[in-house]
Each structure stands twice: as C-alpha cells, then as structure tokens.
Design a protein around this motif. Structure first.
Motif, short mmCIF file in Angstrom:
data_model
loop_
_atom_site.label_atom_id
_atom_site.label_comp_id
_atom_site.label_asym_id
_atom_site.label_seq_id
_atom_site.Cartn_x
_atom_site.Cartn_y
_atom_site.Cartn_z
N PHE A 1 74.17 126.15 72.22
CA PHE A 1 72.94 126.89 71.99
C PHE A 1 72.99 127.63 70.66
CE2 PHE A 1 72.27 126.40 76.57
CZ PHE A 1 70.90 126.20 76.62
N VAL B 1 69.57 131.11 72.73
CA VAL B 1 68.97 130.82 74.03
C VAL B 1 67.84 131.80 74.35
CG1 VAL B 1 70.63 132.23 75.33
CG2 VAL B 1 69.46 130.31 76.45
N TYR C 1 72.04 125.28 80.74
CA TYR C 1 72.81 126.39 80.18
C TYR C 1 74.29 126.27 80.50
CZ TYR C 1 74.55 131.04 79.19
OH TYR C 1 75.29 132.09 78.71
N LEU C 2 74.61 125.96 81.74
CA LEU C 2 76.01 125.89 82.15
C LEU C 2 76.75 124.75 81.45
CD1 LEU C 2 75.73 126.57 86.00
CD2 LEU C 2 76.45 128.17 84.20
N ARG D 1 76.19 125.41 77.14
CA ARG D 1 76.03 126.77 76.62
C ARG D 1 76.67 126.96 75.24
NH1 ARG D 1 79.40 126.88 80.93
NH2 ARG D 1 81.52 127.71 80.68
N LYS D 2 77.74 126.23 74.93
CA LYS D 2 78.38 126.42 73.63
C LYS D 2 77.58 125.81 72.48
CE LYS D 2 81.41 122.33 73.77
NZ LYS D 2 82.82 121.87 73.74
N SER E 1 69.64 123.61 72.89
CA SER E 1 71.04 123.22 73.09
C SER E 1 71.37 121.92 72.39
CB SER E 1 71.33 123.08 74.59
OG SER E 1 70.59 121.99 75.13
#
Length: 438
Positions: A282, A285, A275-276, A279-280, A88
């Motif tokens: 990554f 993933v 991730y939350l 997430r944009k 990320s």
C-alpha cells in the motif's frame, strides 16, 4: 393521456439532450422530472396535493433517498474494495498478468478481460472503470489505438456479460432476489450461453470498429493530463486474486440467508483480505479509503438522481398505462417483463434503478401467473443492462466524461453499440432459450 405520454418521452428526451450537452445529472434529472410533472398534471409540492397523493417533490426525493437507503453500503464497500485493490497494486498486477497472457496486440481484449475479472470479483462498476482506465490509456498508447474506444472497452467488460450474469456479485444481479425469492445463480445454464454470446459478438464488433478507425488514419492522441507512472513493485497477480475469490465465496455462502445483504459482508471481507495479503504494497491506505468513499457518493448520487426521475415517472397515469400495456402483451410473459424493465431502466438511466422501480410492480403479477421465478430473474437482469446505457445514464456520463475525458459525440456510438444493442440481442436470446425449456 396523450399529453402524459408526450411528457414521459419528452422528459426522457430532455434528460438525454441536456446530459449530452454536458450538464450535471444532479441538475438535469430534476429538471427533466419537472417537465414530466407539468405535462402529466401532477402537483409540484405535497402542500398542493391531497394527503398521500403523488407530487413532484415527494416522489422525486423518495426515489432519490430510497435508492441511497437501500444500496449505499453496497456502493460504499464496493468502491472502497476497488480502491484498496488499486492502491495496493493488486488490480494493476492482475491486469498486467492478463495482458502478459494475451499480448499487447490485443490491448482492447486485455482491457475487457481485466474489467470482467474485477467486475465478477465484486468491484463496483464505477470503481472498475476508475481502476482500469490508467492501464487502458497506457496500453492504447503503446498499441497506438484511438483512445475514444477506451470507454466502450471499459463498459463492455463491466456491464454486459459480467454485470447481469448468474453468480455476479453486482447489485444488478441481486435486486431480483428480494422480489422473486431466487438466488444469485438463477437460470445459470441460459445465463452462461447468453454471456458467451455477448462476449464473443461484442468483442468482434469492438475489434472491427477499432480496426476500421485505424485503417482510416486514426491514432492515439496524448494529452497533457496523461500520467504514465510505473510501479516498481507489485504483488503477485495470483495472490492478488484471493480477495476476489473471498468476495465470490462469501456471497455464495450467505446468499440464501442474507439475500442482497450478503454482498456487504462479502465486499467487506474482500477489503480485509486485500489489506492482510498486500499490506506492505500500500502507498496510502487511508487515502484509498477516503477516495473510495467519495467515489461511492458520486456514483450513487448520479444513479439516485435518475432514480428520482423514475420515481416521478412511476407516479404518472401515463406510466401506469404503459406498464399495463407491456405486461398484457400476448405470448410469453417473459416478453412483457423484459420490455417493462428495459423501458423503465431506460427512463431512469440505471439498470439497478430500473429494477428497483419495476420489480415491486411486476414480480407479484408474474408470480401469480405461474412464471418461473428463475427465468424471470435472469431475463429481467439481462434486460435491465440494455436501455440503461442510453446517453443520459449515470454510469455512461461518469465513464465517458469524468473518467475518460471524452465527448459523447466521439465515444458514445461504440459505447452504445456494445452496452445497448449487444445486451438487447442477449435478452432476446435468453427469452427464446427459456421459452423452449432450456
């Protein structure tokens, strides 16, 4: 019995020698364990031993598989957490933010701090090295510093003043909880003093060694395999620290009720939070999770291989005599505990493996003597991070060879100074502080 002691020392010497010659730990460890077996007169197979009696195959594989059974999920969640932080861009963002605050001239310090932050945030030691290494190469290149010091900088930031300190979510700080009934913050006052000492003294030593090498004409040597890719978009560094805080917070909340199992929940929470939040950013993933899984398997296999060696060592009469000698040393019982754990960690090549072998034997003995469990927890934890970094250690081999692509001859002298000598002095300091009632 003399032959048995020769077997113990010779087996360890063989393990170190073959490892430094470049052989794989998964091959070296059982060969060295076989040497110990033969000189101690143990049967090779269970069919040749009395029912339930020690033998090479059973003891080696019990140690190997037992460590995996106990710690695989922690290695797995730690490795995946590190990989999603890397994929990320969160780890790089945090690292660059740290560099921006302290400056390029302090490249080595930047690497140490970046590793320390990630380690204390719960990222597996092996994954920290994988994640920070690319940035370390870039920084050392720009500062024109000898790259043979990169493994030492990575290890110093990961395995000394962070790995075994109070509150650390690394398993080296959590294994004693099961046997001593303590928590991850045991002996935090002494731990803080020792951590500050190791950090200041170790960095002074590293900085001096690098400067001496530069004065002697050493410089950065680029390789064809080096990749200096620059990401154009990175997440906010302060926001990227939230998953680290999640790991620390969750482990603190559940450490009393779940003990070391709290770390699985904490690291899983860190993965989800990463991730939350990011997430944009990554790139892939799914690939990050797969690589984390593979990394966890490699790391725990290397560690388990030497724990298996320790499982054979533990079954020998010579080992029992050695433990009895160390636990009966006059003076503070903490001294005997420190020596026993450090020596066993050295024999197994693993701080966590050394604790897992030593504490079931030592904890009942010392608790019956009325030793303060918090003091024992802290000195045992710090001591385990000393002789575990002999040349044959799983983390040592992985970091120097697999990650940095260096030789033991070039990289280990400084690596050993920072990860063996500095923690040993720190352990002595901890014993003194606890002994005077701090």
């Amino acid at each position: 019995m003399v032959l048995g002691f020769i077997g113990l020392l010779g087996g360890l010497g063989l393990l170190i020698y073959l490892t430094m010659r470049g052989m794989n730990l998964l091959i070296v460890a059982p060969i060295s364990a076989l040497f110990v077996t033969l000189l101690n007169g143990l049967p090779l197979f269970p069919q040749l031993a009395d029912e339930g009696a020690a033998n090479f195959l059973t003891n080696y594989m019990s140690g190997f598989s037992g460590f995996i059974a106990s710690w695989y999920l922690m290695f797995l969640t730690g490795a995946i957490f590190g990989k999603v932080m890397e994929d990320s861009g969160a780890a790089e963002s945090i690292s660059k933010w740290i560099v921006g605050k302290i400056g390029m001239k302090r490249a080595a310090l930047a690497i140490v701090i970046a590793c320390a932050v990630l380690t204390y945030g719960g990222v597996s030691l092996f994954v920290v090295a994988f994640s920070v290494y690319p940035m370390a190469v870039s920084l050392f290149k720009e500062a024109n510093l000898p790259r043979r010091f990169i493994p030492a900088a990575l290890a110093f930031g990961s395995t000394t003043f962070t790995m075994t300190s109070a509150g650390s979510p690394e398993i080296q700080n959590w294994i004693p909880i099961e046997f001593l009934g303590t928590n991850a913050y045991a002996g935090w006052e002494v731990s803080l003093i020792v951590a500050i000492f190791m950090m200041v003294f170790g960095y002074w030593w590293l900085k001096k060694a690098i400067q001496n090498a530069v004065n002697n004409g050493e410089e950065f040597i680029q390789r064809d395999s080096d990749h200096f890719e620059v990401r154009s978009h990175l997440p906010n560094p302060l926001v990227s620290m939230i998953p680290l805080l999640v790991v620390l917070g969750v482990s603190f909340i559940f450490h009393d009720s779940l003990k070391q199992s709290a770390l699985i929940i904490a690291l899983t929470g860190g993965i989800i939070a990463t991730y939350l939040i990011n997430r944009k950013y990554f790139s892939n993933v799914g690939k990050a999770i797969s690589e984390g899984t593979i990394g966890a398997i490699i790391a725990i296999a290397n560690t388990s291989a030497v724990v298996g060696f320790g499982g054979v060592v533990k079954a020998t009469p010579a080992f029992q005599e050695a433990v009895s000698f160390m636990t009966d040393i006059p003076g503070s019982p903490l001294i005997g505990g420190v020596l026993a754990v450090a020596v066993i960690a050295g024999l197994t090549g693993s701080a966590s493996g050394g604790q897992a072998i030593a504490l079931p034997l030592l904890a009942p003995h010392y608790l019956d003597l009325g030793v303060d469990p918090e003091a024992l927890h802290r000195v045992v934890s710090i001591a385990s991070g000393s002789l575990d970094s002999l040349p044959s250690g799983g983390y040592v081999v992985t970091t120097i060879r697999s990650i940095a692509g260096e030789t033991h001859k070039d990289a280990y002298p400084m690596f050993g100074a920072l990860t063996v000598i500095v923690p040993t002095i720190g352990t002595i300091l901890a014993v003194i502080l606890f002994s005077i009632g701090l």
